[in-house]
Design an enzyme around this catalytic site. Structure first.
Site, PDB file in Angstrom:
ATOM      1  N   LYS A  93      15.693  25.026 -25.348  1.00 12.62           N
ATOM      2  CA  LYS A  93      15.800  24.610 -26.752  1.00 12.62           C
ATOM      3  C   LYS A  93      16.230  25.808 -27.563  1.00 12.62           C
ATOM      4  CE  LYS A  93      15.324  21.851 -30.243  1.00 12.62           C
ATOM      5  NZ  LYS A  93      16.728  22.208 -30.590  1.00 12.62           N
ATOM      6  N   LYS A 129      20.096  29.448 -25.969  1.00 12.38           N
ATOM      7  CA  LYS A 129      20.933  29.669 -27.157  1.00 12.38           C
ATOM      8  C   LYS A 129      22.388  29.546 -26.731  1.00 12.38           C
ATOM      9  CE  LYS A 129      20.362  30.863 -31.518  1.00 12.38           C
ATOM     10  NZ  LYS A 129      19.179  30.723 -32.394  1.00 12.38           N
ATOM     11  N   GLY A 168      21.283  23.832 -34.748  1.00 13.86           N
ATOM     12  CA  GLY A 168      22.144  24.726 -35.531  1.00 13.86           C
ATOM     13  C   GLY A 168      21.676  26.170 -35.518  1.00 13.86           C
ATOM     14  N   ASP A 169      22.543  27.041 -35.977  1.00 14.91           N
ATOM     15  CA  ASP A 169      22.236  28.452 -36.239  1.00 14.91           C
ATOM     16  C   ASP A 169      23.358  28.904 -37.179  1.00 14.91           C
ATOM     17  OD1 ASP A 169      20.357  30.778 -35.147  1.00 14.91           O
ATOM     18  OD2 ASP A 169      22.348  31.650 -35.236  1.00 14.91           O
ATOM     19  N   THR A 213      12.981  26.090 -41.685  1.00 12.99           N
ATOM     20  CA  THR A 213      12.907  27.524 -41.372  1.00 12.99           C
ATOM     21  C   THR A 213      12.505  28.322 -42.606  1.00 12.99           C
ATOM     22  OG1 THR A 213      14.677  27.140 -39.771  1.00 12.99           O
ATOM     23  CG2 THR A 213      14.105  29.427 -40.244  1.00 12.99           C
ATOM     24  N   SER A 381      12.336  21.104 -35.149  1.00 12.27           N
ATOM     25  CA  SER A 381      13.258  20.530 -34.158  1.00 12.27           C
ATOM     26  C   SER A 381      12.469  19.820 -33.057  1.00 12.27           C
ATOM     27  CB  SER A 381      14.105  21.632 -33.519  1.00 12.27           C
ATOM     28  OG  SER A 381      15.237  21.923 -34.300  1.00 12.27           O
TER      29      SER A 381
HETATM   30  P1  NDP Z   1      24.005  30.092 -42.152  1.00  6.51           P
HETATM   31  O1  NDP Z   1      25.293  30.090 -41.428  1.00  6.51           O
HETATM   32  O2  NDP Z   1      23.569  28.893 -42.867  1.00  6.51           O
HETATM   33  O3  NDP Z   1      23.947  31.302 -43.161  1.00  6.51           O
HETATM   34  C1  NDP Z   1      24.130  32.610 -42.730  1.00  6.51           C
HETATM   35  C2  NDP Z   1      24.064  33.521 -43.938  1.00  6.51           C
HETATM   36  O4  NDP Z   1      24.029  34.869 -43.495  1.00  6.51           O
HETATM   37  C3  NDP Z   1      25.298  33.415 -44.824  1.00  6.51           C
HETATM   38  O5  NDP Z   1      24.945  33.737 -46.122  1.00  6.51           O
HETATM   39  C4  NDP Z   1      26.204  34.463 -44.205  1.00  6.51           C
HETATM   40  O6  NDP Z   1      27.209  34.944 -45.076  1.00  6.51           O
HETATM   41  C5  NDP Z   1      25.229  35.540 -43.876  1.00  6.51           C
HETATM   42  N1  NDP Z   1      25.726  36.320 -42.739  1.00  6.51           N
HETATM   43  C6  NDP Z   1      26.094  35.855 -41.523  1.00  6.51           C
HETATM   44  N2  NDP Z   1      26.545  36.834 -40.733  1.00  6.51           N
HETATM   45  C7  NDP Z   1      26.471  37.945 -41.482  1.00  6.51           C
HETATM   46  C8  NDP Z   1      26.798  39.288 -41.242  1.00  6.51           C
HETATM   47  N3  NDP Z   1      27.302  39.686 -40.064  1.00  6.51           N
HETATM   48  N4  NDP Z   1      26.563  40.177 -42.253  1.00  6.51           N
HETATM   49  C9  NDP Z   1      26.063  39.768 -43.440  1.00  6.51           C
HETATM   50  N5  NDP Z   1      25.747  38.503 -43.725  1.00  6.51           N
HETATM   51  C10 NDP Z   1      25.943  37.609 -42.767  1.00  6.51           C
HETATM   52  O7  NDP Z   1      22.918  30.504 -41.029  1.00  6.51           O
HETATM   53  P2  NDP Z   1      21.331  30.308 -41.060  1.00  6.51           P
HETATM   54  O8  NDP Z   1      20.829  30.430 -42.433  1.00  6.51           O
HETATM   55  O9  NDP Z   1      21.019  29.120 -40.251  1.00  6.51           O
HETATM   56  O10 NDP Z   1      20.862  31.573 -40.195  1.00  6.51           O
HETATM   57  C11 NDP Z   1      20.523  32.827 -40.789  1.00  6.51           C
HETATM   58  C12 NDP Z   1      19.656  33.624 -39.819  1.00  6.51           C
HETATM   59  O11 NDP Z   1      18.453  32.887 -39.534  1.00  6.51           O
HETATM   60  C13 NDP Z   1      20.275  33.908 -38.446  1.00  6.51           C
HETATM   61  O12 NDP Z   1      19.786  35.150 -37.970  1.00  6.51           O
HETATM   62  C14 NDP Z   1      19.713  32.787 -37.577  1.00  6.51           C
HETATM   63  O13 NDP Z   1      19.721  33.128 -36.221  1.00  6.51           O
HETATM   64  C15 NDP Z   1      18.304  32.704 -38.128  1.00  6.51           C
HETATM   65  N6  NDP Z   1      17.572  31.461 -37.907  1.00  6.51           N
HETATM   66  C16 NDP Z   1      18.090  30.251 -38.239  1.00  6.51           C
HETATM   67  C17 NDP Z   1      17.346  29.104 -38.062  1.00  6.51           C
HETATM   68  C18 NDP Z   1      17.829  27.761 -38.487  1.00  6.51           C
HETATM   69  O14 NDP Z   1      17.066  26.805 -38.363  1.00  6.51           O
HETATM   70  N7  NDP Z   1      19.025  27.622 -39.018  1.00  6.51           N
HETATM   71  C19 NDP Z   1      16.013  29.152 -37.425  1.00  6.51           C
HETATM   72  C20 NDP Z   1      15.529  30.485 -37.189  1.00  6.51           C
HETATM   73  C21 NDP Z   1      16.299  31.576 -37.406  1.00  6.51           C
HETATM   74  P3  NDP Z   1      28.727  34.503 -44.858  1.00  6.51           P
HETATM   75  O15 NDP Z   1      28.818  33.131 -45.419  1.00  6.51           O
HETATM   76  O16 NDP Z   1      29.515  35.524 -45.593  1.00  6.51           O
HETATM   77  O17 NDP Z   1      28.971  34.554 -43.369  1.00  6.51           O
HETATM   78  O1  2IT Z   2      16.817  30.659 -34.117  1.00  2.16           O
HETATM   79  C1  2IT Z   2      16.325  29.525 -34.174  1.00  2.16           C
HETATM   80  O2  2IT Z   2      15.126  29.307 -33.965  1.00  2.16           O
HETATM   81  C2  2IT Z   2      17.216  28.411 -34.507  1.00  2.16           C
HETATM   82  N1  2IT Z   2      18.388  28.617 -34.769  1.00  2.16           N
HETATM   83  C3  2IT Z   2      16.697  27.000 -34.497  1.00  2.16           C
HETATM   84  C4  2IT Z   2      16.748  26.436 -33.105  1.00  2.16           C
HETATM   85  C5  2IT Z   2      16.407  24.984 -32.978  1.00  2.16           C
HETATM   86  O3  2IT Z   2      16.519  24.499 -31.832  1.00  2.16           O
HETATM   87  O4  2IT Z   2      16.048  24.316 -33.941  1.00  2.16           O
END
Ligand code: NDP
Ligand code: 2IT
Length: 449
Positions: A93, A129, A168-169, A213, A381
């Site tokens: 997952k 992942k 998603g991520d 999250t 999830s």
């Molecule tokens: P999104 O794609 O929705 O948003 C990502 C954000 O981070 C955007 O604002 C993006 O800016 C910025 N970003 C991405 N890459 C970079 C970079 N290299 N340098 C600076 N800014 C950056 O992703 P999420 O919000 O889903 O994910 C954000 C973080 O949270 C990640 O580390 C992800 O692994 C983690 N995460 C996500 C979960 C989820 O449920 N979605 C769960 C747990 C953790 P820009 O638009 O300019 O790229």
């Molecule tokens: O980093 C994370 O935990 C996620 N992107 C969410 C993973 C999921 O299966 O909901």
């Protein structure tokens, strides 16, 4: 007694030797293994069973070509991946990341983190992942759809509701999950709702998954502050990112009475002393898929600064990195501490470097590590998988209530384990040890597999 520090160093050396270029993977393995030594010392059976050697080796890595045609009729070729890290406590997952930086090192680091994060949720999910080096920025809906269809035309062989369940991520949200689900359903000719999570609520996605999250991060941080009798009301919060995690972290922080003064994207950050107007951020990022710079058009009092790392120079009580890995380096950590930060909560995966974490700990900053603090997303999830299995849907409040309980339990587990193993208050070590024992015991029970 065997020298468990030496055992850990031996395994780390092997990991580096086998894949010398996989720096992100080395870092996360180092973070986990160096903090679980007390558990290894009390449980020599783990070393005997070579559990560390097994855990650092993914059960399976799939890498594939993703050809697709852009709107100009040009053929584009991307590289797709799925890292199936560990299935000891459930089907693999974890999310899919679409970003040009995606490579095997980043996905192995994320998959390794996911294994332990998922164990902390207390729900039956293993860790994996995946993703691609595809850049959704500037692509039309049509191009994103063609890419997703091509990606799923290979991935479908390797996933399923009881096999591997992506979500998603970065770069993968509701739109992408919709296209991926449509293609999976078409190829399999079956309605396996539980094959993906983060689905739209109109086709069996869970209510509150979008918010999970960010909300979960704030529930965790509030537990951590409550434990020290520190109120969150009135605190100044700095958030990085403006994607899924950042948006709902801002929303919940504001609902809890804190003042959020920043958000960012990979180009720069916004500082709004009046407090971030979340409706404006959503309009820019969710509706128009624009750049955060545009915030100043409707909010001329706000400042826009080029460069995303400058956000850590803004004075705050609580810092919530919600963008990406390694965004808080030692220099940024020093700046935050010099400005009086009292707590850091990691919404992104591994946003603080090992040096930054060590500095926060040395300065006694309350620190909520990613695999505990951002586990709310994957937890919901797993609740989506439960709802899909029983072919029922729960209300928003029902899911949110369960999420709150899960985050409280994760905090308690991390706190208790840190005390039990002699490093009270070190939630990094506490979370790692609590998670490790669960995965290790399941692996032991399964024999040599
Ligand atoms: P999104 O794609 O929705 O948003 C990502 C954000 O981070 C955007 O604002 C993006 O800016 C910025 N970003 C991405 N890459 C970079 C970079 N290299 N340098 C600076 N800014 C950056 O992703 P999420 O919000 O889903 O994910 C954000 C973080 O949270 C990640 O580390 C992800 O692994 C983690 N995460 C996500 C979960 C989820 O449920 N979605 C769960 C747990 C953790 P820009 O638009 O300019 O790229
Ligand atoms: O980093 C994370 O935990 C996620 N992107 C969410 C993973 C999921 O299966 O909901």
């Amino acid at each position: 007694m065997a020298d468990m520090k030496a055992y850990v160093q031996e395994v780390l050396a092997q990991v580096v030797k086998k894949d010398p270029e996989q720096k992100e993977f080395h870092n996360t393995v180092q973070e986990v293994l160096t903090t679980i030594v007390p558990v290894l010392e009390q449980n020599p059976q783990y070393q005997k069973a070579k559990l560390l050697e097994r855990m650092v080796e993914p059960e399976r890595v799939i890498m594939f070509r993703v050809p697709w045609q852009d709107d100009q009729g040009e053929i584009q070729v991307n590289r797709g991946f799925r890292v199936q890290m560990n299935s000891a406590i459930g089907p693999y997952k974890g999310g899919l990341r679409f970003h040009p930086s995606v490579n095997l090192s980043i996905l192995k680091f994320l998959a390794f983190e996911q294994v332990f994060k998922n164990a902390l949720t207390g729900l039956p999910i293993g860790g994996g992942k995946g993703g691609a080096d595809f850049d959704p920025k500037g692509k039309s809906d049509n191009e994103v759809m063609h890419f997703c269809q091509s990606f799923m035309s290979e991935l479908y062989r390797h996933i399923g509701p009881n096999v591997d369940v992506p979500a998603g991520d970065i770069g993968v949200g509701g739109r992408e999950i919709g296209y991926l689900f449509g293609q999976y359903k078409r190829i399999r000719d079956a309605y396996d709702a539980g094959v993906l999570t983060g689905k739209g609520v109109g086709y069996w996605g869970s209510l509150a998954r979008t918010e999970a999250t960010g909300y979960g991060l704030l529930y965790f941080v509030k537990n951590m502050l409550d434990d020290k009798n520190i109120p969150i009301e009135g605190k100044t919060v700095v958030v990085s990112g403006s994607g899924n995690v950042a948006t709902y972290a801002i929303q919940k922080a504001q609902a809890m009475g804190a003042k959020v003064v920043t958000c960012s994207d990979s180009n720069g950050y916004i500082y709004d002393a009046a407090g971030i107007d979340l409706a404006a951020v959503k309009e820019i990022k969710e509706v128009r898929r624009g750049r955060i710079k545009e915030y100043t058009v409707t909010h001329p009092q706000a400042e826009y600064h080029e460069g995303c790392t400058g956000v850590w120079s803004v004075k705050c009580d609580i810092a919530l990195p919600c963008a990406t890995q390694s965004e808080i380096q030692l220099e940024a950590a020093k700046q935050l501490v010099a400005n009086g930060v009292i707590a850091v909560g990691e919404g992104a995966n591994m946003p603080s470097t090992l040096e930054a974490i060590a500095y926060f700990q040395q300065k006694h900053i309350l620190f909520a590590p990613a695999k505990a603090a951002n586990a709310g997303g994957v937890a919901v999830s797993a609740l989506e998988m439960s709802q899909n299995s029983e072919r029922l849907t729960w209300t928003f409040d029902e899911v949110d209530h369960r999420l709150q309980n899960i985050m409280t339990r994760i905090f308690q587990q991390a706190k208790q384990n840190s005390a039990q193993y002699g490093c009270p208050g070190n939630l990094v070590a506490g979370a790692n040890m609590a998670a490790f024992v669960q995965v290790a015991d399941a692996m032991l029970a399964h024999g040599v597999v």
